[in-house]
Design a protein around this motif. Sequence first.
Motif, short mmCIF file in Angstrom:
data_model
loop_
_atom_site.label_atom_id
_atom_site.label_comp_id
_atom_site.label_asym_id
_atom_site.label_seq_id
_atom_site.Cartn_x
_atom_site.Cartn_y
_atom_site.Cartn_z
N ARG A 77 42.22 46.79 39.46
CA ARG A 77 41.80 46.09 38.25
C ARG A 77 42.60 46.60 37.04
O ARG A 77 42.73 47.80 36.83
CB ARG A 77 40.29 46.31 38.05
CG ARG A 77 39.64 45.33 37.11
CD ARG A 77 38.14 45.54 37.13
NE ARG A 77 37.54 45.21 38.42
CZ ARG A 77 37.23 43.99 38.81
NH1 ARG A 77 37.45 42.96 38.00
NH2 ARG A 77 36.68 43.78 39.99
N GLY A 97 43.55 46.83 32.83
CA GLY A 97 42.86 46.93 31.55
C GLY A 97 41.72 47.92 31.54
O GLY A 97 40.99 48.01 30.54
N VAL A 98 41.53 48.67 32.62
CA VAL A 98 40.45 49.65 32.71
C VAL A 98 40.97 51.00 32.22
O VAL A 98 42.08 51.42 32.56
CB VAL A 98 39.95 49.78 34.16
CG1 VAL A 98 38.87 50.85 34.27
CG2 VAL A 98 39.42 48.44 34.66
N LYS A 99 40.17 51.69 31.41
CA LYS A 99 40.57 52.98 30.88
C LYS A 99 39.60 54.08 31.31
O LYS A 99 38.40 53.84 31.46
CB LYS A 99 40.64 52.94 29.35
CG LYS A 99 41.80 52.10 28.82
CD LYS A 99 41.93 52.24 27.32
CE LYS A 99 43.14 51.47 26.81
NZ LYS A 99 44.42 52.05 27.32
N ASP A 105 45.03 55.10 31.11
CA ASP A 105 44.88 53.85 31.86
C ASP A 105 44.63 54.12 33.34
O ASP A 105 45.19 55.07 33.93
CB ASP A 105 46.15 53.00 31.73
CG ASP A 105 46.36 52.46 30.33
OD1 ASP A 105 45.36 52.16 29.66
OD2 ASP A 105 47.54 52.35 29.91
N THR A 138 35.97 56.32 34.93
CA THR A 138 36.01 55.03 34.24
C THR A 138 34.63 54.42 34.14
O THR A 138 34.48 53.27 33.75
CB THR A 138 36.92 54.04 35.00
OG1 THR A 138 36.34 53.79 36.30
CG2 THR A 138 38.34 54.57 35.16
N ASN A 144 34.01 51.68 25.92
CA ASN A 144 35.14 50.91 26.41
C ASN A 144 34.99 50.51 27.87
O ASN A 144 35.98 50.22 28.54
CB ASN A 144 36.43 51.73 26.23
CG ASN A 144 36.68 52.07 24.78
OD1 ASN A 144 36.62 51.21 23.91
ND2 ASN A 144 36.94 53.35 24.51
N TYR A 145 33.73 50.51 28.34
CA TYR A 145 33.53 50.16 29.75
C TYR A 145 34.03 48.74 30.01
O TYR A 145 33.88 47.85 29.16
CB TYR A 145 32.05 50.29 30.11
CG TYR A 145 31.78 50.24 31.60
CD1 TYR A 145 32.52 51.01 32.49
CD2 TYR A 145 30.78 49.42 32.12
CE1 TYR A 145 32.27 50.98 33.85
CE2 TYR A 145 30.52 49.37 33.48
CZ TYR A 145 31.27 50.15 34.34
OH TYR A 145 31.03 50.11 35.69
N TRP A 146 34.59 48.52 31.17
CA TRP A 146 35.28 47.27 31.48
C TRP A 146 34.36 46.13 31.87
O TRP A 146 34.80 44.99 31.99
CB TRP A 146 36.30 47.50 32.59
CG TRP A 146 35.73 48.09 33.87
CD1 TRP A 146 35.54 49.40 34.15
CD2 TRP A 146 35.31 47.37 35.04
NE1 TRP A 146 35.01 49.57 35.43
CE2 TRP A 146 34.87 48.33 35.99
CE3 TRP A 146 35.27 46.01 35.38
CZ2 TRP A 146 34.40 47.98 37.25
CZ3 TRP A 146 34.80 45.66 36.64
CH2 TRP A 146 34.37 46.63 37.56
N ARG A 147 33.05 46.40 32.00
CA ARG A 147 32.13 45.37 32.49
C ARG A 147 31.25 44.80 31.37
O ARG A 147 30.83 45.52 30.46
CB ARG A 147 31.24 45.93 33.59
CG ARG A 147 31.98 46.32 34.86
CD ARG A 147 31.01 46.43 36.01
NE ARG A 147 30.37 45.16 36.28
CZ ARG A 147 29.18 45.01 36.86
NH1 ARG A 147 28.51 46.09 37.23
NH2 ARG A 147 28.68 43.82 37.07
#
Length: 610
Positions: A179, A181-183, A189, A279, A300-303
């Motif tokens: 995936r 764009g996940v940090k 990154d 992450t 900044n969680y990706w979900r």
Amino acid sequence: MCSLRTIQFPQAVCRGSHLGSTETSAWSTRRTPNIEHRLPNTDLGNRGNQMEALLVRRRSSWTTAAGIGLALVLTTTGCGDDKAEKKTSEGSTSGAVESGKEKDAGKPVPGGEISYSLEAETSGGYCLPTSQLAAAGITTANAVFDSLYNFDAEFKPIPFLAESDSWNADFTQLTMKIRQGVKFHDGSDLTAQTVARNLNLLRGEATIVAETGLSPLLTRFVFQNIANVEATDASTVVVTTTTPWPALPEFLATGRYGIIAEAQMAAGKDGCATNMIGTGPFKLVSWKIGDEMKLERNPNYWRKDADGVQLPYLDKLNFRFFEGGSSRFDALDGGTIDAGHWSTQSIFDEISTDDRFQLIAEGKGRKEVAYGLTNVDTAPLNDIEVRRHMGMAIDRDTLNEINSSSVFKVANGPFDTDVMGYLEEPGNVQYDKAAAAAFFEGKNISFELTYATDPTTQAIANDVKRQLGEVGVTVTVNELDQASLIDKALGGKFNVLLWRNHMGADPDTQYVWWHSGLPTNFGKINDPKIDSLLEQGRVESDPAKRRAIYEDLNRAFAAGAYNLWNWYTEWGIGARKEIHGLTSATMPDGSPGSGLRWGINRFDETWVEQ
């Protein structure tokens, strides 16, 4: 309400798989809010008064030997007839809502804070390639780290940090698209290169072990079937295996193998254990060992949820460590914690009859097994006839009455009912005290039974000692703290240990515990048929053929009288009624996740009424 309880997890796994974990307690006749017991790395079950009588009692057969199958996580019994009313034929507790089926509480409200109590603290830390995580450790890891896969509601491994995946024709090469764009929590990154380095460290690849100074103990054996891991571009990881391995994603979905940041890998042995950088939905604020771990929301969680609201909902999540089911309940009762997990029947009864609380029960069919782990490499249990006749000597129904007032379902093998390989009757020896007595007469058989500190476990161990004594076998009972118990298993210096293990995932995930020659095969099983079946099941991709293979494996365990399967461990979450979504975490596409499983849950979508 009667509340005589005891104070008390393999989960260790080494509670492996949840190895060596338990719930204990010191008997108390009243609740004491905010009590903090500091037992050495254990969490064993509670015990109340044993039921005065069962109107109908069935004599259970033993699946295997050493009729000393005592659960590592032993639970409390009921307290008179009021507890008996809670008993069901399915081995579950009334008054509980099944995991993932909580009542709709309306639109989630972001914000707030909860404190959640775990059965034990993972004192070795969270350097995931080298950690030994049980239920409590995996629950914590799931809050900070994301895995490449997670189980959905049907227990299928679904890509998570891996956005998609594909196999080649013979299941020897798994390609994962990572995936984008996940940090990580430190702002770095998530890349295919970092994922590949994580996987190479898990399998003990020499270059990265030398670079980081980290040496995986058990995971190198779990992932020894991996020949190569390579990041072929910025978003693609290709895993090549030495043999076909269709169940590999199952291993990556257990929650033990989250992806850690480069900075955590580079922090050295001690730094990697405590410098938790993932992450996941929450990031580490502080960890006071022996007391509390404080986490805060990862902004900044990706979900996001189905309505586009940023996850997680909670601002803060605190893990508290109260060693013992009774002490955790006292903390819930007194308001020190808001929720927690238990595997103790008497605590389930307390929670479900208190209007302030809700009880969420693990779903049926995929529970882990509590049993007696037998060392078949050491006399007298290296003799199959000794193991078989010990099995004949023990009445498991009596043990389960002490354990849970017979609420827990007796297990007849290593697999629960929904797991491939389950058989209702794989060929167990039957309870036959007279035959056992005749066999042992004049033989002067003796052995040591070892368990982790817990009054309930002690009561069961003493009953095993009594029952075997009646047929001429001398049993010495040995009590250890959990850490020492695990060390004893790793060293192979035991006769019988009280254990809990074998989560109800794909049966190939048990390969590492049973194949000969592996140090994780604590019972020292060296059976060519079992080895062959494990190897066949690993490479086979046809579901019908795999089912037949693992059914034969179940029969082979019975034929060899390996281990003693006692009961399927029941897990539940108790919480204030104002807390929601404790088992409702979804998959990236919005479909339901697996909820509470083996004492483990996720907090991505947990929220609290403001």
